[in-house]
Design a protein around this motif. Structure first.
Motif, PDB file in Angstrom:
ATOM      1  N   LYS A  29       0.819  -1.211   0.000  1.00 11.62           N
ATOM      2  CA  LYS A  29       0.000   0.000   0.000  1.00 11.62           C
ATOM      3  C   LYS A  29       0.856   1.266   0.000  1.00 11.62           C
ATOM      4  CE  LYS A  29      -4.196  -1.744   0.508  1.00 11.62           C
ATOM      5  NZ  LYS A  29      -5.190  -1.538  -0.544  1.00 11.62           N
ATOM      6  N   GLY A  30       2.174   1.100   0.013  1.00 12.69           N
ATOM      7  CA  GLY A  30       3.043   2.275   0.034  1.00 12.69           C
ATOM      8  C   GLY A  30       2.998   3.005   1.350  1.00 12.69           C
ATOM      9  N   ARG A  31       2.624   2.294   2.419  1.00 14.77           N
ATOM     10  CA  ARG A  31       2.487   2.957   3.712  1.00 14.77           C
ATOM     11  C   ARG A  31       3.658   2.662   4.640  1.00 14.77           C
ATOM     12  NH1 ARG A  31      -3.754   1.392   4.088  1.00 14.77           N
ATOM     13  NH2 ARG A  31      -2.928  -0.514   4.983  1.00 14.77           N
ATOM     14  N   SER A  32       4.660   1.928   4.124  1.00 18.13           N
ATOM     15  CA  SER A  32       5.785   1.564   4.974  1.00 18.13           C
ATOM     16  C   SER A  32       6.997   2.409   4.620  1.00 18.13           C
ATOM     17  CB  SER A  32       6.118   0.091   4.763  1.00 18.13           C
ATOM     18  OG  SER A  32       7.413  -0.182   5.220  1.00 18.13           O
ATOM     19  N   ILE A  49      -8.327   8.348   5.909  1.00 12.37           N
ATOM     20  CA  ILE A  49      -6.870   8.292   6.111  1.00 12.37           C
ATOM     21  C   ILE A  49      -6.160   8.258   4.753  1.00 12.37           C
ATOM     22  CG2 ILE A  49      -4.997   7.109   7.364  1.00 12.37           C
ATOM     23  CD1 ILE A  49      -7.200   5.543   8.881  1.00 12.37           C
ATOM     24  N   PRO A  50      -5.951   9.405   4.140  1.00 17.30           N
ATOM     25  CA  PRO A  50      -5.232   9.409   2.858  1.00 17.30           C
ATOM     26  C   PRO A  50      -3.712   9.494   3.049  1.00 17.30           C
ATOM     27  CG  PRO A  50      -6.143  11.585   3.319  1.00 17.30           C
ATOM     28  CD  PRO A  50      -6.469  10.719   4.514  1.00 17.30           C
ATOM     29  N   THR A  51      -2.974   8.976   2.072  1.00 16.58           N
ATOM     30  CA  THR A  51      -1.517   9.107   2.054  1.00 16.58           C
ATOM     31  C   THR A  51      -1.124   9.920   0.824  1.00 16.58           C
ATOM     32  OG1 THR A  51      -1.295   6.934   3.063  1.00 16.58           O
ATOM     33  CG2 THR A  51       0.681   7.828   2.030  1.00 16.58           C
ATOM     34  N   ALA A  52      -0.293  10.949   1.032  1.00 15.99           N
ATOM     35  CA  ALA A  52       0.193  11.766  -0.083  1.00 15.99           C
ATOM     36  C   ALA A  52       1.655  11.440  -0.308  1.00 15.99           C
ATOM     37  CB  ALA A  52       0.018  13.244   0.240  1.00 15.99           C
ATOM     38  N   LYS A  53       2.100  11.507  -1.569  1.00 17.44           N
ATOM     39  CA  LYS A  53       3.492  11.173  -1.872  1.00 17.44           C
ATOM     40  C   LYS A  53       4.042  12.120  -2.926  1.00 17.44           C
ATOM     41  CE  LYS A  53       6.354   7.170  -3.018  1.00 17.44           C
ATOM     42  NZ  LYS A  53       6.952   7.159  -4.331  1.00 17.44           N
ATOM     43  N   GLU A  54       5.255  12.561  -2.687  1.00 16.38           N
ATOM     44  CA  GLU A  54       5.967  13.391  -3.668  1.00 16.38           C
ATOM     45  C   GLU A  54       7.432  13.012  -3.543  1.00 16.38           C
ATOM     46  OE1 GLU A  54       5.582  17.674  -3.066  1.00 16.38           O
ATOM     47  OE2 GLU A  54       5.204  17.817  -5.214  1.00 16.38           O
ATOM     48  N   GLY A  55       8.001  12.415  -4.577  1.00 12.62           N
ATOM     49  CA  GLY A  55       9.366  11.897  -4.479  1.00 12.62           C
ATOM     50  C   GLY A  55       9.407  10.859  -3.368  1.00 12.62           C
ATOM     51  N   PRO A  56      10.432  10.884  -2.533  1.00 12.65           N
ATOM     52  CA  PRO A  56      10.525   9.897  -1.450  1.00 12.65           C
ATOM     53  C   PRO A  56       9.697  10.299  -0.231  1.00 12.65           C
ATOM     54  CG  PRO A  56      12.475  11.303  -1.479  1.00 12.65           C
ATOM     55  CD  PRO A  56      11.594  11.784  -2.589  1.00 12.65           C
ATOM     56  N   ASN A  57       9.102  11.493  -0.281  1.00 15.64           N
ATOM     57  CA  ASN A  57       8.367  12.020   0.862  1.00 15.64           C
ATOM     58  C   ASN A  57       6.929  11.497   0.880  1.00 15.64           C
ATOM     59  OD1 ASN A  57       7.390  13.568   2.929  1.00 15.64           O
ATOM     60  ND2 ASN A  57       7.648  15.540   1.880  1.00 15.64           N
ATOM     61  N   ALA A  59      -9.230  15.793   4.810  1.00 14.75           N
ATOM     62  CA  ALA A  59      -8.075  14.960   5.153  1.00 14.75           C
ATOM     63  C   ALA A  59      -7.024  15.026   4.034  1.00 14.75           C
ATOM     64  CB  ALA A  59      -8.515  13.524   5.389  1.00 14.75           C
ATOM     65  N   ALA A  60      -7.490  14.966   2.780  1.00 17.77           N
ATOM     66  CA  ALA A  60      -6.566  14.973   1.644  1.00 17.77           C
ATOM     67  C   ALA A  60      -5.798  16.287   1.592  1.00 17.77           C
ATOM     68  CB  ALA A  60      -7.327  14.749   0.342  1.00 17.77           C
ATOM     69  N   LYS A  61      -6.480  17.401   1.848  1.00 17.92           N
ATOM     70  CA  LYS A  61      -5.829  18.707   1.818  1.00 17.92           C
ATOM     71  C   LYS A  61      -4.707  18.768   2.865  1.00 17.92           C
ATOM     72  CE  LYS A  61      -6.577  23.677   2.011  1.00 17.92           C
ATOM     73  NZ  LYS A  61      -5.337  23.845   2.787  1.00 17.92           N
ATOM     74  N   LEU A  62      -5.010  18.243   4.037  1.00 22.32           N
ATOM     75  CA  LEU A  62      -4.023  18.247   5.110  1.00 22.32           C
ATOM     76  C   LEU A  62      -2.807  17.380   4.743  1.00 22.32           C
ATOM     77  CD1 LEU A  62      -3.972  19.679   7.769  1.00 22.32           C
ATOM     78  CD2 LEU A  62      -5.175  17.768   8.816  1.00 22.32           C
ATOM     79  N   ALA A  63      -3.066  16.218   4.129  1.00 23.84           N
ATOM     80  CA  ALA A  63      -1.966  15.325   3.728  1.00 23.84           C
ATOM     81  C   ALA A  63      -1.078  16.009   2.685  1.00 23.84           C
ATOM     82  CB  ALA A  63      -2.524  14.010   3.189  1.00 23.84           C
ATOM     83  N   ASP A  67      -6.191  15.438  -5.317  1.00 27.20           N
ATOM     84  CA  ASP A  67      -4.884  15.814  -5.869  1.00 27.20           C
ATOM     85  C   ASP A  67      -4.221  14.537  -6.362  1.00 27.20           C
ATOM     86  OD1 ASP A  67      -2.639  18.320  -5.073  1.00 27.20           O
ATOM     87  OD2 ASP A  67      -1.888  16.395  -5.830  1.00 27.20           O
ATOM     88  N   GLU A  68      -3.473  14.624  -7.452  1.00 25.19           N
ATOM     89  CA  GLU A  68      -2.873  13.386  -7.972  1.00 25.19           C
ATOM     90  C   GLU A  68      -1.758  12.842  -7.086  1.00 25.19           C
ATOM     91  OE1 GLU A  68       0.033  15.532 -11.283  1.00 25.19           O
ATOM     92  OE2 GLU A  68      -1.765  14.417 -11.913  1.00 25.19           O
ATOM     93  N   ARG A  69      -1.296  13.673  -6.149  1.00 23.10           N
ATOM     94  CA  ARG A  69      -0.270  13.185  -5.225  1.00 23.10           C
ATOM     95  C   ARG A  69      -0.852  12.339  -4.090  1.00 23.10           C
ATOM     96  NH1 ARG A  69       2.255  18.898  -4.043  1.00 23.10           N
ATOM     97  NH2 ARG A  69       0.061  19.390  -4.423  1.00 23.10           N
ATOM     98  N   ILE A  70      -2.176  12.238  -4.018  1.00 20.36           N
ATOM     99  CA  ILE A  70      -2.781  11.313  -3.051  1.00 20.36           C
ATOM    100  C   ILE A  70      -2.628   9.913  -3.655  1.00 20.36           C
ATOM    101  CG2 ILE A  70      -4.913  10.565  -1.900  1.00 20.36           C
ATOM    102  CD1 ILE A  70      -3.976  13.194  -0.768  1.00 20.36           C
TER     103      ILE A  70
END
Lengths: 449, 461
Positions: free
Chosen positions: A260-263, B176-184, B213-217, B137-140
Motif C-alpha cells: 500500500k506504500g504505507r511503509s 486516512i489518505p496518504t500523499a506522496k511526492e518523491g521519497p516524501n 483529510a486529503a488537503k491536510l496530507a 490531488d494526484e499526489r494522493i
C-alpha cells in the motif's frame, strides 16, 4: 472439543456456500481465562472468562463479506453466515483478491504450545503465585512507602479453521502471565516500574524473581533529572528494543503496508537497510514460543522466515492475500485477534540474533549517552520518524549509569536507527512484542527539559 | 430481561455474597472499510451475553456467560459468588458497596436509525468519501476510508435495587489518505463521530471529510521535521483535549486512590494549576460520543468538575470508589462490553474556555510552535509522566504562523505542566476518540480551547 469446533465450522462453511458464496471460511475460537489481580499489595478481584464464538468470511467472485458472533448457538451462527453473505453481495470487488488458501501443504509440528498444568491450574495455586510475587517485592521495599499492583492470568483455548478449499485444522494453546508493578513514594518523588513473565511452560514461572526484579527496577527510577540534550548514543535494553523494533520495524515489513506504500521501507527489498550487525528472523516454529503455531489464522502452514541478514532486507511477512497479489510464497503470517476479526498480518516470534556482551558491557563502552530501558513510542510508519520518550531511561557518563532521566525524548528516523546499530548484546529476553537482546544506536537527537 | 437479571443476582446472594450486579448486552456493529476504492472489509457483528459480578468484604469476582437462560444465569451467579468467597480472606481492606438506586428505561431518540438506511447506501457513502480524498490531488497515492456504527441495548441491575435499561447509537467516519511526492510520504487521519443515528453522517462536515483529510496530507508534504528543544507551545483544541484527557483526566479516575497510583493522591481540594484553569468531564452533553444518562453500574451521570479555578475538586467514581472514599457517586463506571468489568472512566473531557482571543494568544509569542491534532499520546498516572505526538504544527516567529512542521512530540509531567499554562482561548471544540485502559476501549470525546504552555520539551529529529 476439537471435533465439535471443526463440526461447527464445517456446517457454517456449507451454509455459506448454499447461500451463494463461491468460497467461505469459518474461524471458531473457544477459550477460558482465569485472572486474579491485586492492588495496594493485596488481592482485589478474581475473574473467570469463558468465551466462544465464530467469524465467517464469505467470497462471491472477488467480493468479500465478514460477520462474527460471540456465541456458538445454531441461530446466532446462522444469522452471522447470512449477514456475511449479504455483505459480500454489496461489497466492491477487490481485483487483487485471488483465493483463500488451499490445502496443498502439510503442517509442521510445533512443540510446547499447550500445557495441561496451565489449563487445569487450581485457583488456589494461582492465588498463591500472586501472594508470592507481592511478598518478594515487599521484601525489597521494606521500610519504604509503597503500593504494589500485581496480576496473574492463565489462559487456554482452542481454535479451528475450515474453508471451502479443503483447509481444516485445529490447535490448542495455553499460557500464563505473572507481573508485579510497585509504586514507590518519597517526599517529592513518586515512581513505578514493573517486571513480568509470560510463558507457555508453567515450570518456568518464578514469582520470587519477578517480584524482586520489579522492586529493584522501581527503586532505580527514583530521583529522575533532566539532562543537557544533543547528539549522543542510545543503548536500548530489551523492553525498549522490543517496542522500537517489534512494533516499529515489524509493522514496516508487513507486505500489506509495503504494497500500500504505507511503509517507510517500501521499495527496499534486497537493499542494505540496516547495519551488518543486525539479523532478524520471524520464527513460528520455535518450541513453546509465545507466537509459535503450526498454522496461521487462515489455516496456512506456519514457517521460519528470514527478514534481515547482515543488514540486507531478505523477506516480508505475507498472508494469502498479499502473497497472491505479489505472486510470491505465502509466509503464513495471517493473524487475527480471535474469531472477532478479519485476518491481517503480524509477526509470530520476531527475533534479533544475539551478539556479544551484557547490558552492562554495552553501557561501559559509552562515554556520554542515554539508556532507554523502556519506551511506549512507535515511529510514524509512513515516514519512519521516531520520537520516543524515555519511559524508563538513564543518563550514562564515562561508562556508568549516573541517574534516571525525566521529560527526555530521543528523536531519530527508523532508517537511520537501523543503519546505526553499532553493537548487539547477548542478553536475549522474551518480551510481549519480540525476542531481543540489548543494542546500541551510535547517535540520535536527545531533547530534555 | 428483568427476570434473567434477578435470577443471577438471587443466585449470587443466596451463595453468600453481600453485593451482586449484572449487565446484559445485545449490541450490533457494522464496519465498512475501503482501501483505494475497493472493499477492504465489510463486517457485521453481534455481541450478546451477560457479565456478572459478586462482592464480599473487599473481594470482587467477575464472570461472563452467553447462555441467556434462567439456568445460565443461576449457574453463573452461583459460581461467581463462590469465586468472591474464595478470595475474601486475602483482601487488604474490608469495605461495603453502597449507593443510591435508580430505576429507569431510557430511550435514545435518533432521526435516522441505522437500520432505516440500506447497506448499499452506507457502502455508497464510504465510496464517495474514498473517491473524494483520491480525486483531491494526484499526489494522493493511497486512500483508506472507514465507516462504523454501533447500536446497543444494555440492561443493568444490582442487588441494591437498581434497574436501568439503556440504548446507545454511535456512527463514525474516518478518512486516512496518504500523499506522496518523491521519497516524501505523509499520512493523515481525520474522523467524525457523535452519539446519533445516520443523520450525523449527512452533515456538510461529514460529507466532505475526505477532502479535508486529503488537503491536510498534501499540505504536510511541504512540512519539515521540527528541531528538538525547549519551546513555548500553543495546543489547538484537538491536541489540548487529548493532553487534558491523557495527562490529567486519567489521574483523576478514583480507582487510583485505593491503589495509591496517582500523583494527585494528596491533592484533593488543593491547587494543581493557575486560577484561570478549569477541567471538566461531562457525560450529560447531548449527542456526544462519551455521553450516557446512566453509567454501566446504573448510576445516574453528572458533570464532573475535576479542576475548578485551579483547585482539584471532583474525581471520577464507580460505586466502589465512592463507597470507599465516602464521596458522592457521579456515574463514571464504564465497561467496553458485557465481557468486561466496569471501571472509573472519562466521557467527554475538556479544558473550560478562558478569555484570550486565539489570534492575540499567538501574536503575543516571539518564538514557539502551534501544535495541532494528534497521532497518539499516553500517560503514566503514578509518575505523572506523559507524552503526546501532534500530527502537525506551525512554527511561530514574532507572532506569525510560519513553516509547517510534522510529528512533533511533547513530553512532560502533569503537575509541572499545568502550572505552565499561561493563556487559555475563548474558542471551544470537541472531537471524537477512543480511550484505552486495562485493555478496555470506550468511545469518548476530548477538546477545549486553544491553550498556551510556556517552556516545554519538544522532541524532533
Amino acid at each position: 472439543m476439537k471435533e465439535r469446533l471443526l463440526e461447527i465450522a464445517e456446517t457454517a462453511v456449507k451454509m455459506a456456500e448454499k447461500l451463494g458464496a463461491s468460497q467461505a471460511e469459518a474461524y471458531v475460537g473457544q477459550s477460558r481465562a482465569f485472572a486474579i489481580d491485586a492492588e495496594n499489595s493485596a488481592i482485589r478481584n478474581a475473574e473467570e472468562k469463558r468465551d466462544a464464538g465464530i467469524g465467517i468470511r464469505t467470497i462471491i467472485g472477488k467480493k468479500i463479506g465478514f460477520a462474527f458472533v460471540t456465541t456458538l448457538s445454531d441461530d446466532d451462527v446462522r444469522e452471522a453466515v447470512t449477514m456475511s453473505v449479504k455483505l459480500a453481495k454489496v461489497s466492491i470487488p477487490d481485483p487483487d483478491f485471488v483465493s483463500l488458501p488451499s490445502d496443498d501443504n502439510s503442517y509442521p509440528t510445533v512443540k510446547g504450545l499447550f500445557d495441561k498444568n496451565i489449563a487445569e491450574l487450581p485457583s488456589e495455586v494461582t492465588a498463591d503465585m500472586i501472594i508470592r510475587v507481592i511478598d518478594a517485592s515487599k521484601q525489597v521495599l521494606e521500610g519504604r512507602d509503597y503500593a504494589i499492583s500485581a496480576g496473574v492470568q492463565s489462559s487456554s483455548g482452542m481454535n479451528a479453521v475450515v474453508n471451502s478449499l479443503g483447509i481444516s485444522c485445529s490447535g490448542a494453546r495455553s499460557s500464563i502471565l505473572l507481573y508485579s508493578s510497585p509504586i514507590v513514594k518519597e517526599t517529592d518523588d513518586q515512581t513505578e516500574s514493573y517486571d513480568y513473565q509470560l510463558t507457555r511452560d508453567l515450570s518456568e514461572i518464578d514469582p520470587e524473581k519477578i517480584g524482586e526484579n520489579a522492586a529493584h527496577l522501581t527503586l532505580k527510577l527514583l530521583g529522575p533529572k533532566t539532562i543537557e540534550g544533543g547528539e549522543m548514543p542510545v543503548v536500548f535494553a530489551p523492553l525498549g528494543a522490543a517496542t522500537v523494533i517489534g512494533h516499529g520495524f515489524a509493522g514496516a515489513v508487513s507486505a500489506e503496508e509495503v504494497q500500500k506504500g504505507r511503509s517507510y521501507i517500501s521499495d527496499a527489498f534486497g537493499d542494505t537497510i540496516a547495519s551488518e550487525n543486525l539479523e532478524i528472523v520471524d520464527d513460528a516454529l520455535l518450541t513453546a514460543g509465545l507466537g509459535s503455531r503450526s498454522f496461521d489464522a487462515e489455516g496456512y502452514p506456519a514457517q521460519r522466515t528470514s527478514i534481515i541478514e547482515k543488514g540486507v532486507l531478505k523477506g516480508l511477512l505475507h498472508n494469502s492475500y498479499t502473497a497472491n497479489k505479489d505472486g510470491v510464497q505465502n509466509t503464513g503470517n495471517a493473524s487475527r485477534p480471535s474469531y472477532a476479526g478479519l485476518p491481517s498480518i503480524s509477526t509470530s516470534n520476531f527475533i534479533i540474533s544475539p551478539g556479544k556482551g551484557t547490558l552492562d558491557d554495552l553501557v561501559s563502552e559509552i562515554d556520554k549517552g542515554v539508556l532507554c530501558r523502556n519506551t511506549a513510542d512507535r515511529p510514524n510508519m509512513t515516514t519512519g520518524d521516531l520520537s520516543a520518550m524515555l519511559y524508563e531511561g538513564f543518563y550514562i557518563e564515562r561508562g556508568e549509569i549516573k541517574h534516571p532521566v525525566k521529560n527526555t525524548l530521543v528523536g531519530i528516523n527508523m532508517r537511520d536507527l537501523l543503519q546505526r546499530i553499532s553493537r548487539v548484546g547477548s542478553d536475549t529476553t522474551t518480551t510481549l512484542a519480540m525476542i531481543t537482546p540489548s543494542f546500541v544506536v551510535e547517535s540520535a537527537t536527545v531533547t530534555s527539559g | 430481561m428483568e427476570d434473567l437479571a434477578q435470577a443471577a443476582i438471587d443466585a449470587a446472594l443466596k451463595t453468600g455474597v453481600s453485593f451482586a450486579d449484572i449487565r446484559i448486552e445485545n449490541s450490533t456493529t457494522t464496519i465498512i472499510e475501503l482501501n483505494d476504492g475497493v472493499t477492504r472489509q465489510s463486517m457485521a457483528s453481534r455481541m450478546k451475553g451477560a457479565g456478572i459480578r459478586a462482592f464480599i468484604d473487599g473481594a470482587w469476582a467477575f464472570a461472563q456467560t452467553t447462555n441467556l437462560t434462567s439456568e445460565g444465569m443461576r449457574t453463573t451467579g452461583e459460581s461467581v459468588a463462590k469465586l468472591a468467597l474464595a478470595t475474601r480472606e486475602k483482601v487488604a481492606e474490608k469495605f461495603v458497596i453502597d449507593g443510591p438506586t435508580f430505576d429507569a428505561k431510557v430511550k435514545l431518540n435518533v432521526k435516522k436509525p441505522f437500520d432505516s438506511v440500506s447497506i448499499e447506501e452506507k457502502m455508497g457513502f464510504v465510496q464517495m468519501i474514498d473517491n473524494q480524498a483520491r480525486d483531491f490531488d494526484e499526489r494522493i497515492v493511497s486512500t483508506r476510508t472507514i465507516y462504523g456504527e454501533l447500536s446497543s441495548e444494555i440492561f443493568i441491575a444490582n442487588s441494591l435495587g437498581t434497574r436501568i435499561a439503556l440504548q446507545n447509537a454511535i456512527p463514525r467516519v474516518i478518512s486516512i489518505p496518504t500523499a506522496k511526492e518523491g521519497p516524501n510520504r505523509q499520512r493523515i487521519q481525520q474522523s467524525i463521530s457523535f452519539r446519533s443515528g445516520f443523520e450525523e453522517m449527512e452533515t456538510e462536515e461529514a460529507q466532505n471529510i475526505g477532502t479535508k483529510a486529503a488537503k491536510l496530507a498534501i499540505d504536510l508534504l511541504a512540512s519539515k521535521s521540527a528541531e528538538g528543544g525547549i519551546y513555548d507551545v500553543v495546543l489547538d483544541p484537538a491536541l489540548n483535549g487529548v493532553v487534558t484527557h491523557e495527562a490529567f483526566g486519567h489521574a483523576t479516575e478514583a480507582d487510583n486512590w485505593p491503589a495509591h497510583s496517582t500523583v494527585l493522591e494528596e491533592k484533593i481540594n488543593e491547587k494543581v494549576g493557575p486560577d484561570y484553569l478549569s477541567i471538566s468531564d461531562d457525560p450529560t452533553l447531548t449527542g456526544m460520543r462519551g455521553s450516557t444518562e446512566y453509567d454501566w453500574e446504573g448510576t445516574k451521570t453528572k458533570k464532573r468538575r475535576m479542576v475548578k479555578d485551579g483547585i482539584l475538586t471532583d474525581l471520577l467514581h464507580s460505586l466502589e470508589t465512592s463507597s470507599r472514599l465516602e464521596l458522592e457517586p457521579n456515574g463514571a463506571a464504564r465497561a467496553q462490553s458485557f465481557m468486561h468489568v466496569p471501571l472509573p472512566r472519562m466521557s467527554n473531557t475538556f479544558m473550560e474556555p478562558g478569555d484570550w482571543d486565539v489570534d492575540e494568544l499567538i501574536e503575543d509569542m516571539k518564538h514557539g510552535i502551534l501544535l495541532c491534532s494528534f497521532n497518539y499520546g499516553y500517560t503514566q498516572s503514578a509518575k505523572g509522566q506523559f507524552m503526546f505526538q501532534a500530527s502537525h504544527g506551525y512554527m511561530i516567529e514574532n507572532g506569525e504562523k510560519e513553516t509547517m512542521v510534522r510529528d512533533v512530540s511533547l513530553a512532560g509531567n502533569i503537575l509541572e505542566v499545568l502550572a505552565k499554562v499561561d493563556a487559555i482561548g475563548k474558542d471551544f471544540e470537541l472531537e471524537g476518540g477512543t480511550c484505552g485502559k486495562d485493555g478496555q476501549s470506550v468511545p469518548i470525546m476530548t477538546g477545549g480551547p486553544h491553550a498556551r504552555i510556556r517552556q516545554v520539551p519538544v522532541g524532533g529529529m
